[in-house]
Scaffold this motif. Structure first.
Motif, PDB file in Angstrom:
ATOM      1  N   LEU A   1      17.250  -9.663  39.964  1.00  0.00           N
ATOM      2  CA  LEU A   1      16.877  -9.808  38.559  1.00  0.00           C
ATOM      3  C   LEU A   1      15.775  -8.819  38.209  1.00  0.00           C
ATOM      4  N   TYR A   2      15.967  -8.105  37.119  1.00  0.00           N
ATOM      5  CA  TYR A   2      14.935  -7.168  36.664  1.00  0.00           C
ATOM      6  C   TYR A   2      13.780  -7.956  36.057  1.00  0.00           C
ATOM      7  N   VAL A   3      12.579  -7.690  36.524  1.00  0.00           N
ATOM      8  CA  VAL A   3      11.389  -8.408  36.057  1.00  0.00           C
ATOM      9  C   VAL A   3      10.613  -7.583  35.036  1.00  0.00           C
ATOM     10  N   GLY A   4      10.438  -6.287  35.330  1.00  0.00           N
ATOM     11  CA  GLY A   4       9.668  -5.430  34.433  1.00  0.00           C
ATOM     12  C   GLY A   4       8.991  -4.318  35.210  1.00  0.00           C
ATOM     13  N   GLU A   5       8.032  -3.674  34.577  1.00  0.00           N
ATOM     14  CA  GLU A   5       7.311  -2.573  35.217  1.00  0.00           C
ATOM     15  C   GLU A   5       5.807  -2.825  35.184  1.00  0.00           C
ATOM     16  N   VAL A   6       5.163  -2.388  36.234  1.00  0.00           N
ATOM     17  CA  VAL A   6       3.708  -2.509  36.352  1.00  0.00           C
ATOM     18  C   VAL A   6       3.135  -1.122  36.630  1.00  0.00           C
ATOM     19  N   VAL A   7       2.124  -0.750  35.886  1.00  0.00           N
ATOM     20  CA  VAL A   7       1.460   0.543  36.096  1.00  0.00           C
ATOM     21  C   VAL A   7       0.110   0.304  36.746  1.00  0.00           C
ATOM     22  N   HIS A   8      -0.157   1.070  37.811  1.00  0.00           N
ATOM     23  CA  HIS A   8      -1.454   0.980  38.484  1.00  0.00           C
ATOM     24  C   HIS A   8      -1.966   2.391  38.723  1.00  0.00           C
ATOM     25  N   ILE A   9      -3.199   2.609  38.347  1.00  0.00           N
ATOM     26  CA  ILE A   9      -3.790   3.943  38.454  1.00  0.00           C
ATOM     27  C   ILE A   9      -4.708   4.031  39.669  1.00  0.00           C
ATOM     28  N   PHE A  10      -4.337   4.902  40.617  1.00  0.00           N
ATOM     29  CA  PHE A  10      -5.230   5.234  41.726  1.00  0.00           C
ATOM     30  C   PHE A  10      -6.048   6.462  41.321  1.00  0.00           C
ATOM     31  N   SER A  11      -6.986   6.841  42.157  1.00  0.00           N
ATOM     32  CA  SER A  11      -7.838   7.984  41.817  1.00  0.00           C
ATOM     33  C   SER A  11      -7.022   9.263  41.626  1.00  0.00           C
ATOM     34  N   HIS A  12      -5.949   9.424  42.388  1.00  0.00           N
ATOM     35  CA  HIS A  12      -5.162  10.653  42.321  1.00  0.00           C
ATOM     36  C   HIS A  12      -3.673  10.401  42.093  1.00  0.00           C
ATOM     37  N   ILE A  13      -3.290   9.135  41.818  1.00  0.00           N
ATOM     38  CA  ILE A  13      -1.874   8.799  41.637  1.00  0.00           C
ATOM     39  C   ILE A  13      -1.695   7.861  40.440  1.00  0.00           C
ATOM     40  N   HIS A  14      -0.707   8.172  39.616  1.00  0.00           N
ATOM     41  CA  HIS A  14      -0.296   7.282  38.526  1.00  0.00           C
ATOM     42  C   HIS A  14       0.968   6.566  39.017  1.00  0.00           C
ATOM     43  N   GLN A  15       0.793   5.325  39.447  1.00  0.00           N
ATOM     44  CA  GLN A  15       1.865   4.591  40.120  1.00  0.00           C
ATOM     45  C   GLN A  15       2.534   3.604  39.168  1.00  0.00           C
ATOM     46  N   THR A  16       3.878   3.686  39.114  1.00  0.00           N
ATOM     47  CA  THR A  16       4.666   2.721  38.332  1.00  0.00           C
ATOM     48  C   THR A  16       5.547   1.925  39.287  1.00  0.00           C
ATOM     49  N   TYR A  17       5.417   0.605  39.248  1.00  0.00           N
ATOM     50  CA  TYR A  17       6.254  -0.273  40.067  1.00  0.00           C
ATOM     51  C   TYR A  17       7.381  -0.824  39.186  1.00  0.00           C
ATOM     52  N   VAL A  18       8.624  -0.554  39.583  1.00  0.00           N
ATOM     53  CA  VAL A  18       9.791  -1.116  38.897  1.00  0.00           C
ATOM     54  C   VAL A  18      10.170  -2.384  39.658  1.00  0.00           C
ATOM     55  N   VAL A  19       9.913  -3.527  39.051  1.00  0.00           N
ATOM     56  CA  VAL A  19       9.951  -4.805  39.775  1.00  0.00           C
ATOM     57  C   VAL A  19      11.257  -5.570  39.545  1.00  0.00           C
TER      58      VAL A  19
ATOM     59  N   THR B   1      -4.463  -4.445  44.509  1.00  0.00           N
ATOM     60  CA  THR B   1      -4.482  -4.887  43.118  1.00  0.00           C
ATOM     61  C   THR B   1      -3.103  -4.752  42.496  1.00  0.00           C
ATOM     62  N   GLY B   2      -2.366  -3.725  42.929  1.00  0.00           N
ATOM     63  CA  GLY B   2      -1.007  -3.529  42.434  1.00  0.00           C
ATOM     64  C   GLY B   2      -0.116  -4.715  42.743  1.00  0.00           C
ATOM     65  N   VAL B   3      -0.223  -5.254  43.951  1.00  0.00           N
ATOM     66  CA  VAL B   3       0.570  -6.422  44.347  1.00  0.00           C
ATOM     67  C   VAL B   3       0.199  -7.622  43.483  1.00  0.00           C
ATOM     68  N   LYS B   4      -1.076  -7.792  43.199  1.00  0.00           N
ATOM     69  CA  LYS B   4      -1.526  -8.907  42.362  1.00  0.00           C
ATOM     70  C   LYS B   4      -0.982  -8.773  40.942  1.00  0.00           C
ATOM     71  N   LYS B   5      -0.904  -7.544  40.441  1.00  0.00           N
ATOM     72  CA  LYS B   5      -0.337  -7.308  39.108  1.00  0.00           C
ATOM     73  C   LYS B   5       1.155  -7.643  39.090  1.00  0.00           C
ATOM     74  N   ILE B   6       1.850  -7.267  40.166  1.00  0.00           N
ATOM     75  CA  ILE B   6       3.285  -7.551  40.280  1.00  0.00           C
ATOM     76  C   ILE B   6       3.513  -9.064  40.280  1.00  0.00           C
ATOM     77  N   LEU B   7       2.700  -9.776  41.034  1.00  0.00           N
ATOM     78  CA  LEU B   7       2.836 -11.226  41.119  1.00  0.00           C
ATOM     79  C   LEU B   7       2.562 -11.875  39.765  1.00  0.00           C
ATOM     80  N   LYS B   8       1.596 -11.356  39.040  1.00  0.00           N
ATOM     81  CA  LYS B   8       1.273 -11.880  37.711  1.00  0.00           C
ATOM     82  C   LYS B   8       2.452 -11.663  36.756  1.00  0.00           C
ATOM     83  N   LEU B   9       3.082 -10.487  36.841  1.00  0.00           N
ATOM     84  CA  LEU B   9       4.246 -10.207  36.002  1.00  0.00           C
ATOM     85  C   LEU B   9       5.400 -11.143  36.352  1.00  0.00           C
ATOM     86  N   TYR B  10       5.602 -11.367  37.641  1.00  0.00           N
ATOM     87  CA  TYR B  10       6.669 -12.268  38.099  1.00  0.00           C
ATOM     88  C   TYR B  10       6.418 -13.693  37.583  1.00  0.00           C
ATOM     89  N   ASP B  11       5.173 -14.145  37.666  1.00  0.00           N
ATOM     90  CA  ASP B  11       4.824 -15.487  37.176  1.00  0.00           C
ATOM     91  C   ASP B  11       5.102 -15.613  35.679  1.00  0.00           C
TER      92      ASP B  11
END
Length: 200
Positions: A80-98, A132-142
């Motif tokens: 099931l598609y949940v959504g996307e989460v964006v997390h910014i590291f110092s040198h990486i713009h990370q998008t999680y497709v959940v 923190t990215g994992v915590k954001k993913i879990l929050k989106l899932y909830d």
């Protein structure tokens, strides 16, 4: 550092859930390598998204990776598609497709897993070494799970309300019909001629 200077990365992630021995939900986590970004930390099963792949190809690859970890095959349609989460590291713009999958929907119970993976309950997950990215993913899932639960409740309420209204309507029609019958009683053929004779 400006956003343009950060490397853009996208990662496919899957929240895998199963029922534990006590009936409490457990989540599958895998440990990252001991070197590099977020070394040694725990995360949901993930795949680096490379190229412009279709959603079906993405789900197929993610499904194959989770199946490899669990030793159980399941259809990618169960993801099931949940959504996307964006997390910014110092040198990486990370998008999680959940995405998410519940093992009971696959007809599978508790499963074994490969090395460097573990099942964690919610309290254990919150205490684990996760980013923190994992915590954001879990929050989106909830958030998604909460919306689905509310939608399910609303559907049941509407269904129950509809049944009650139908019953009321039928009762009302029955009462009205009964009143009509009593107020304008139709005569039988013999009674009709008897009435006419008396009047004559």
């Amino acid at each position: 550092m400006e956003l343009g200077a950060r490397a853009l990365k996208s990662t496919l992630t899957c929240v895998v859930v199963q029922s534990g021995d006590g009936g409490e939900d457990e989540y599958l986590l895998t440990q990252r390598p001991n070197k590099g970004l977020l070394a040694g930390m725990w995360e949901f099963p993930s795949l680096l998204l490379e190229g412009d792949n279709s959603e079906m190809k993405q789900k197929g690859a993610l499904c194959a990776e989770v199946s490899r970890m669990l030793g159980v095959q399941f259809k990618k349609s169960l993801l099931l598609y949940v959504g996307e989460v964006v997390h910014i590291f110092s040198h990486i713009h990370q998008t999680y497709v959940v995405h998410s999958v519940c093992l009971k929907d696959c007809g599978a119970d508790r499963q074994t897993q490969i090395e460097n993976t573990q099942w964690l309950t919610r309290p254990a997950l919150q205490e684990a070494a996760v980013s923190t990215g994992v915590k954001k993913i879990l929050k989106l899932y909830d958030s998604m799970a909460s919306q689905e639960e509310q939608t399910s409740k609303d559907g049941k309420q509407r269904k129950t309300s509809g049944v009650k209204n139908d019953n009321k309507q039928q009762t009302s029609k029955k009462t009205k019909f009964s009143a009509v019958n009593h107020g304008f009683r139709q005569l039988s053929l013999s009674s009709f001629f008897k009435t006419v004779k008396e009047e004559t």
